[in-house]
Design a protein around this motif. Structure first.
Motif, PDB file in Angstrom:
ATOM      1  N   GLY A 107      49.129  16.220   9.823  1.00 38.63           N
ATOM      2  CA  GLY A 107      47.790  16.354   9.277  1.00 38.63           C
ATOM      3  C   GLY A 107      47.222  15.037   8.807  1.00 38.63           C
ATOM      4  N   GLY A 108      46.029  15.128   8.185  1.00 36.14           N
ATOM      5  CA  GLY A 108      45.350  13.936   7.718  1.00 36.14           C
ATOM      6  C   GLY A 108      43.934  13.897   8.259  1.00 36.14           C
ATOM      7  N   THR A 109      43.290  12.773   8.097  1.00 34.47           N
ATOM      8  CA  THR A 109      41.927  12.587   8.580  1.00 34.47           C
ATOM      9  C   THR A 109      41.949  11.848   9.909  1.00 34.47           C
ATOM     10  OG1 THR A 109      41.059  12.509   6.317  1.00 34.47           O
ATOM     11  CG2 THR A 109      39.682  11.581   8.059  1.00 34.47           C
ATOM     12  N   TYR A 110      41.295  12.434  10.896  1.00 36.48           N
ATOM     13  CA  TYR A 110      41.180  11.826  12.217  1.00 36.48           C
ATOM     14  C   TYR A 110      39.698  11.556  12.496  1.00 36.48           C
ATOM     15  CZ  TYR A 110      46.028  12.905  13.531  1.00 36.48           C
ATOM     16  OH  TYR A 110      47.392  12.951  13.611  1.00 36.48           O
ATOM     17  N   ALA A 111      39.435  10.572  13.326  1.00 41.12           N
ATOM     18  CA  ALA A 111      38.051  10.271  13.698  1.00 41.12           C
ATOM     19  C   ALA A 111      37.981   9.886  15.169  1.00 41.12           C
ATOM     20  CB  ALA A 111      37.495   9.136  12.835  1.00 41.12           C
ATOM     21  N   HIS A 112      36.841  10.183  15.763  1.00 37.97           N
ATOM     22  CA  HIS A 112      36.583   9.740  17.136  1.00 37.97           C
ATOM     23  C   HIS A 112      36.839   8.243  17.222  1.00 37.97           C
ATOM     24  CE1 HIS A 112      34.263   8.629  20.730  1.00 37.97           C
ATOM     25  NE2 HIS A 112      34.453   9.875  21.128  1.00 37.97           N
ATOM     26  N   LYS A 113      37.305   7.798  18.354  1.00 32.38           N
ATOM     27  CA  LYS A 113      37.720   6.395  18.491  1.00 32.38           C
ATOM     28  C   LYS A 113      36.607   5.425  18.111  1.00 32.38           C
ATOM     29  CE  LYS A 113      36.817   5.686  23.459  1.00 32.38           C
ATOM     30  NZ  LYS A 113      36.060   6.917  23.717  1.00 32.38           N
ATOM     31  N   ASP A 114      35.353   5.764  18.366  1.00 33.58           N
ATOM     32  CA  ASP A 114      34.245   4.881  17.977  1.00 33.58           C
ATOM     33  C   ASP A 114      34.255   4.643  16.470  1.00 33.58           C
ATOM     34  OD1 ASP A 114      33.503   5.087  20.615  1.00 33.58           O
ATOM     35  OD2 ASP A 114      31.861   6.503  20.256  1.00 33.58           O
ATOM     36  N   ILE A 115      34.466   5.720  15.731  1.00 31.46           N
ATOM     37  CA  ILE A 115      34.470   5.645  14.270  1.00 31.46           C
ATOM     38  C   ILE A 115      35.761   5.008  13.769  1.00 31.46           C
ATOM     39  CG2 ILE A 115      34.410   7.036  12.160  1.00 31.46           C
ATOM     40  CD1 ILE A 115      32.729   9.088  13.779  1.00 31.46           C
ATOM     41  N   ALA A 116      36.883   5.357  14.413  1.00 26.64           N
ATOM     42  CA  ALA A 116      38.178   4.817  13.994  1.00 26.64           C
ATOM     43  C   ALA A 116      38.214   3.294  14.134  1.00 26.64           C
ATOM     44  CB  ALA A 116      39.301   5.448  14.815  1.00 26.64           C
ATOM     45  N   PHE A 117      37.635   2.772  15.209  1.00 24.91           N
ATOM     46  CA  PHE A 117      37.607   1.312  15.387  1.00 24.91           C
ATOM     47  C   PHE A 117      36.746   0.648  14.306  1.00 24.91           C
ATOM     48  CE2 PHE A 117      38.354   1.996  20.204  1.00 24.91           C
ATOM     49  CZ  PHE A 117      39.724   2.046  19.993  1.00 24.91           C
ATOM     50  N   GLU A 118      35.661   1.313  13.917  1.00 22.16           N
ATOM     51  CA  GLU A 118      34.807   0.788  12.848  1.00 22.16           C
ATOM     52  C   GLU A 118      35.567   0.755  11.521  1.00 22.16           C
ATOM     53  OE1 GLU A 118      31.037  -0.704  11.483  1.00 22.16           O
ATOM     54  OE2 GLU A 118      31.897  -0.391  13.486  1.00 22.16           O
ATOM     55  N   PHE A 119      36.322   1.824  11.265  1.00 22.46           N
ATOM     56  CA  PHE A 119      37.136   1.878  10.051  1.00 22.46           C
ATOM     57  C   PHE A 119      38.205   0.787  10.061  1.00 22.46           C
ATOM     58  CE2 PHE A 119      40.932   3.842   7.900  1.00 22.46           C
ATOM     59  CZ  PHE A 119      40.463   3.700   6.593  1.00 22.46           C
ATOM     60  N   ALA A 120      38.845   0.615  11.212  1.00 22.96           N
ATOM     61  CA  ALA A 120      39.884  -0.417  11.328  1.00 22.96           C
ATOM     62  C   ALA A 120      39.302  -1.808  11.088  1.00 22.96           C
ATOM     63  CB  ALA A 120      40.533  -0.349  12.712  1.00 22.96           C
ATOM     64  N   SER A 121      38.070  -2.026  11.514  1.00 20.32           N
ATOM     65  CA  SER A 121      37.419  -3.313  11.291  1.00 20.32           C
ATOM     66  C   SER A 121      37.207  -3.555   9.795  1.00 20.32           C
ATOM     67  CB  SER A 121      36.080  -3.358  12.022  1.00 20.32           C
ATOM     68  OG  SER A 121      35.451  -4.602  11.859  1.00 20.32           O
ATOM     69  N   TRP A 122      36.899  -2.482   9.056  1.00 14.55           N
ATOM     70  CA  TRP A 122      36.736  -2.584   7.601  1.00 14.55           C
ATOM     71  C   TRP A 122      38.070  -2.900   6.928  1.00 14.55           C
ATOM     72  CZ3 TRP A 122      38.528   0.637   3.537  1.00 14.55           C
ATOM     73  CH2 TRP A 122      37.920   0.422   2.284  1.00 14.55           C
ATOM     74  N   ILE A 123      39.142  -2.335   7.466  1.00 12.65           N
ATOM     75  CA  ILE A 123      40.484  -2.607   6.944  1.00 12.65           C
ATOM     76  C   ILE A 123      40.854  -4.064   7.189  1.00 12.65           C
ATOM     77  CG2 ILE A 123      42.954  -2.121   7.260  1.00 12.65           C
ATOM     78  CD1 ILE A 123      41.625   0.140   5.836  1.00 12.65           C
ATOM     79  N   SER A 124      40.698  -4.514   8.452  1.00 13.89           N
ATOM     80  CA  SER A 124      41.065  -5.880   8.830  1.00 13.89           C
ATOM     81  C   SER A 124      40.611  -6.128  10.251  1.00 13.89           C
ATOM     82  CB  SER A 124      42.576  -6.068   8.727  1.00 13.89           C
ATOM     83  OG  SER A 124      42.996  -7.211   9.449  1.00 13.89           O
ATOM     84  N   ALA A 125      39.885  -7.211  10.463  1.00 12.01           N
ATOM     85  CA  ALA A 125      39.418  -7.543  11.814  1.00 12.01           C
ATOM     86  C   ALA A 125      40.597  -7.740  12.757  1.00 12.01           C
ATOM     87  CB  ALA A 125      38.556  -8.794  11.776  1.00 12.01           C
ATOM     88  N   GLY A 126      41.650  -8.388  12.249  1.00 11.29           N
ATOM     89  CA  GLY A 126      42.838  -8.598  13.073  1.00 11.29           C
ATOM     90  C   GLY A 126      43.513  -7.292  13.428  1.00 11.29           C
ATOM     91  N   PHE A 127      43.619  -6.388  12.448  1.00 11.84           N
ATOM     92  CA  PHE A 127      44.245  -5.089  12.708  1.00 11.84           C
ATOM     93  C   PHE A 127      43.448  -4.308  13.755  1.00 11.84           C
ATOM     94  CE2 PHE A 127      45.096  -0.603  11.911  1.00 11.84           C
ATOM     95  CZ  PHE A 127      46.489  -0.593  11.883  1.00 11.84           C
ATOM     96  N   LYS A 128      42.121  -4.403  13.683  1.00 14.95           N
ATOM     97  CA  LYS A 128      41.280  -3.711  14.665  1.00 14.95           C
ATOM     98  C   LYS A 128      41.584  -4.203  16.080  1.00 14.95           C
ATOM     99  CE  LYS A 128      36.502  -3.241  16.251  1.00 14.95           C
ATOM    100  NZ  LYS A 128      35.095  -3.623  16.027  1.00 14.95           N
ATOM    101  N   LEU A 129      41.739  -5.503  16.248  1.00 11.61           N
ATOM    102  CA  LEU A 129      42.018  -6.059  17.573  1.00 11.61           C
ATOM    103  C   LEU A 129      43.353  -5.552  18.115  1.00 11.61           C
ATOM    104  CD1 LEU A 129      40.813  -9.742  17.149  1.00 11.61           C
ATOM    105  CD2 LEU A 129      39.738  -7.949  18.513  1.00 11.61           C
ATOM    106  N   PHE A 130      44.380  -5.523  17.244  1.00 11.77           N
ATOM    107  CA  PHE A 130      45.684  -5.004  17.678  1.00 11.77           C
ATOM    108  C   PHE A 130      45.606  -3.511  17.991  1.00 11.77           C
ATOM    109  CE2 PHE A 130      47.342  -8.839  15.490  1.00 11.77           C
ATOM    110  CZ  PHE A 130      48.142  -9.332  16.521  1.00 11.77           C
ATOM    111  N   LEU A 131      44.818  -2.771  17.201  1.00 12.26           N
ATOM    112  CA  LEU A 131      44.651  -1.330  17.449  1.00 12.26           C
ATOM    113  C   LEU A 131      44.000  -1.091  18.805  1.00 12.26           C
ATOM    114  CD1 LEU A 131      44.659   1.656  16.533  1.00 12.26           C
ATOM    115  CD2 LEU A 131      42.436   1.213  15.433  1.00 12.26           C
ATOM    116  N   ILE A 132      42.930  -1.835  19.091  1.00 11.32           N
ATOM    117  CA  ILE A 132      42.240  -1.676  20.375  1.00 11.32           C
ATOM    118  C   ILE A 132      43.168  -2.028  21.528  1.00 11.32           C
ATOM    119  CG2 ILE A 132      40.384  -2.596  21.826  1.00 11.32           C
ATOM    120  CD1 ILE A 132      38.703  -2.891  19.302  1.00 11.32           C
ATOM    121  N   LYS A 133      43.939  -3.088  21.349  1.00  8.33           N
ATOM    122  CA  LYS A 133      44.874  -3.517  22.404  1.00  8.33           C
ATOM    123  C   LYS A 133      45.903  -2.436  22.705  1.00  8.33           C
ATOM    124  CE  LYS A 133      48.281  -7.112  23.525  1.00  8.33           C
ATOM    125  NZ  LYS A 133      48.955  -8.341  23.062  1.00  8.33           N
ATOM    126  N   GLU A 134      46.513  -1.853  21.665  1.00 11.71           N
ATOM    127  CA  GLU A 134      47.532  -0.830  21.865  1.00 11.71           C
ATOM    128  C   GLU A 134      46.924   0.462  22.389  1.00 11.71           C
ATOM    129  OE1 GLU A 134      50.844  -1.117  21.762  1.00 11.71           O
ATOM    130  OE2 GLU A 134      50.386  -3.231  21.507  1.00 11.71           O
TER     131      GLU A 134
END
Length: 273
Positions: A107-134
């Motif tokens: 369980g937990g909170t899930y979001a459409h990939k468009d929104i999830a990438f935006e959230f990851a960018s708020w967490i860390s720009a570097g983390f967002k890049l690694f997330l998109i890559k994987e």
């Protein structure tokens, strides 16, 4: 609903498929910032007026049942010191579909990939890049697997095609006819299968898709190719039994409908995708 997991800088990020769209766990992403209380990270992100504007715009584009009036009231409040917003509240008030809350083991909170990438960018720009890559690596792997499965089924269909044409040659082609007449009989029987499965002939498909390369069978799904292989074998048997074409079409069409429904509803098959 299918689940996958990717490793992003040592964090296991869950991905689920809902209505053919990828939803990524915001809860898992939030652990990059706060491993102990990831839900608080998501709530803090949702306090921002810019975030509410982004979520509202996404819903307006993708969700016909989005409650715009309720969204406006939240947007008006967003950014104030007293404003708080949880994913559950956002979903309940606006009928949002871009963010979902899941219960249970994963369980937990899930979001459409468009929104999830935006959230990851708020967490860390570097983390967002690694997330998109994987994430892209996962999609590439899935695409390669599907291509292999499709190629195998297309090959199987071609093998059964020879069984099919042999039955036509032995039972339907009279001696002494011209090559043009022989070709017409083969094409006619091939279109019998096309109509039974795709509900249209090869010519009709080409007229409807003038810009596509290949033919109607090259555009078939894996499920359709499985059924096509079966229909070729069954039609060969029906030809041997001397059934007329009209009767064979009825039987093949019913079989195609039944088998397609069975394949589409089969959870084990869907997991392969």
């Amino acid at each position: 609903m299918k689940n996958n997991t990717i490793d992003v800088q040592g964090l296991q990020i869950s991905i689920t498929i809902i209505d053919n769209s990828d939803y990524i766990s915001l809860t898992d992403i939030a652990r990059n910032k706060n491993p102990n209380e990831p839900k608080d990270v998501v709530k803090n992100w949702m306090r921002s007026r810019n975030v509410i504007e982004f979520l509202g715009l996404w819903e307006q584009i993708n969700n016909q049942k989005f409650k715009g009036v309720e969204f406006d009231s939240l947007l008006f409040e967003a950014g104030s010191n007293s404003f708080t917003l949880s994913p559950t509240k956002w979903i309940e008030k606006t009928n949002a579909i871009g963010i979902i809350s899941k219960l249970g083991n994963k369980g937990g909170t899930y979001a459409h990939k468009d929104i999830a990438f935006e959230f990851a960018s708020w967490i860390s720009a570097g983390f967002k890049l690694f997330l998109i890559k994987e994430f892209q690596r996962l999609k590439d792997d899935e695409g390669n697997r599907l291509n292999l499965q499709w190629s195998f089924q297309r090959t199987l269909a071609k093998v059964n095609y020879h069984i099919h044409t042999d039955a036509i040659k032995l039972n339907l082609i009279p001696k002494g006819i011209t090559a043009e007449q022989r070709s017409f009989i083969y094409s006619n029987e091939a279109d019998l299968l096309n109509v039974a499965l795709f509900e249209k002939t090869a010519k009709q498909w080409r007229e409807e898709n003038p810009n596509k390369k290949g033919n109607i069978r090259d555009e078939a799904t894996i499920e359709q190719l499985v059924v096509l292989s079966n229909l070729e074998s069954i039609n060969a048997m029906l030809i041997d039994q001397k059934l007329i074409q009209a009767d064979r079409l009825d039987k093949l069409n019913q079989l195609a409908i039944t088998q397609m429904k069975s394949l589409i509803d089969n959870k084990s098959i869907q997991k392969l995708k």
